[in-house]
Design a protein around this motif. Sequence first.
Motif: not given
Length: 330
Positions: A304-319
């Motif tokens: 669950n990288v929802s915190g990464v997505f919320a703070t830095t966006g989908t590209r960072t979350a996918l990476k």
Amino acid sequence: MTGTATSTAMPQYSVLMPFTPSRPEQALPYAALTQWTGAHRLWQGQSSVGEPHQTFAYMAASGFRVPAGTGVTVMPLRHPYEAALQAQSLAVTMNHPVVAGFGPGAGILQKNLLGAPYRSQLGACREYVTAVRGLLDGEAVDLDGEFFRVRGRLPVQPRPEVEVGLGVLRPGMARLAGEVADTAITWLTPAGYLRDVVVPALEEGAARAGRARPRLVAMVPVALAADGREPTDVALASNSAHMSLPHYRDMLRRSGIDVDMETDPVASAKALIEGGAFVYGGPLDIAEAFAEYRSAGVDEIVLNVSGVFATTGTRTALKELETLLREVLS
């Protein structure tokens, strides 16, 4: 299923959609990631923006058919017959196994949609899961219960397996899942709490019903340490809503984590990280944390990288997901 508190096999690693897509095409990169990497399954949580079953159907129509999990969808939104029909349709559409996870939802949601909360959360869940499982098994279900009335049979199509899951936080629901569910699904639960509280309760319920312990799925919020990244910000972006709910606060307190979002959200986030409910650190730190989940008896870990997505966006979350699947969990 082992029926024991400690799993010796490597758990499967799956991916949680880290946001609720408002348009189904937004989900396609995560479907592609699941299909093209070692991820076991793609999960979607309940959404009031884009309905998860429809988003999965869009993925399939776009050429991405992967094992799917809905965890957890809330019971007040669907009659058990409709829930079983949706789960079966999803398995046929994806042509892969499906975990259909359910939970009663918050009391205020029950009141707003049904007029009053369920008198017994456990009683409502028992009726619901039993009816859905019976329908998916092709049984003629005749339930005239306190909470649900189901009388009928679902025409069963040739399809991959559908597991019926139950969202679990505390011992009572875990014992019930041990009795009636195929899968127990947890969220924000530290490994030690799963080992000491949830797994024993699952085994107790399973023994009572004379069956094997259900599979245990842990949805774990996680982030890799990175320059300029403040872990408390990521933890709050991922979990602040849950940390404000009474049943989550109670579960965290039972696991030794005290949170008080009204008084000090940052201190609460620090406690979450220190208590292992939010996994943060370098690759070795995260690998060690997930080893604890494995030894606790977890069969499937959902990233669950929802915190990464919320703070830095989908590209960072996918990476981040790619890095975790490739380097940390290989």
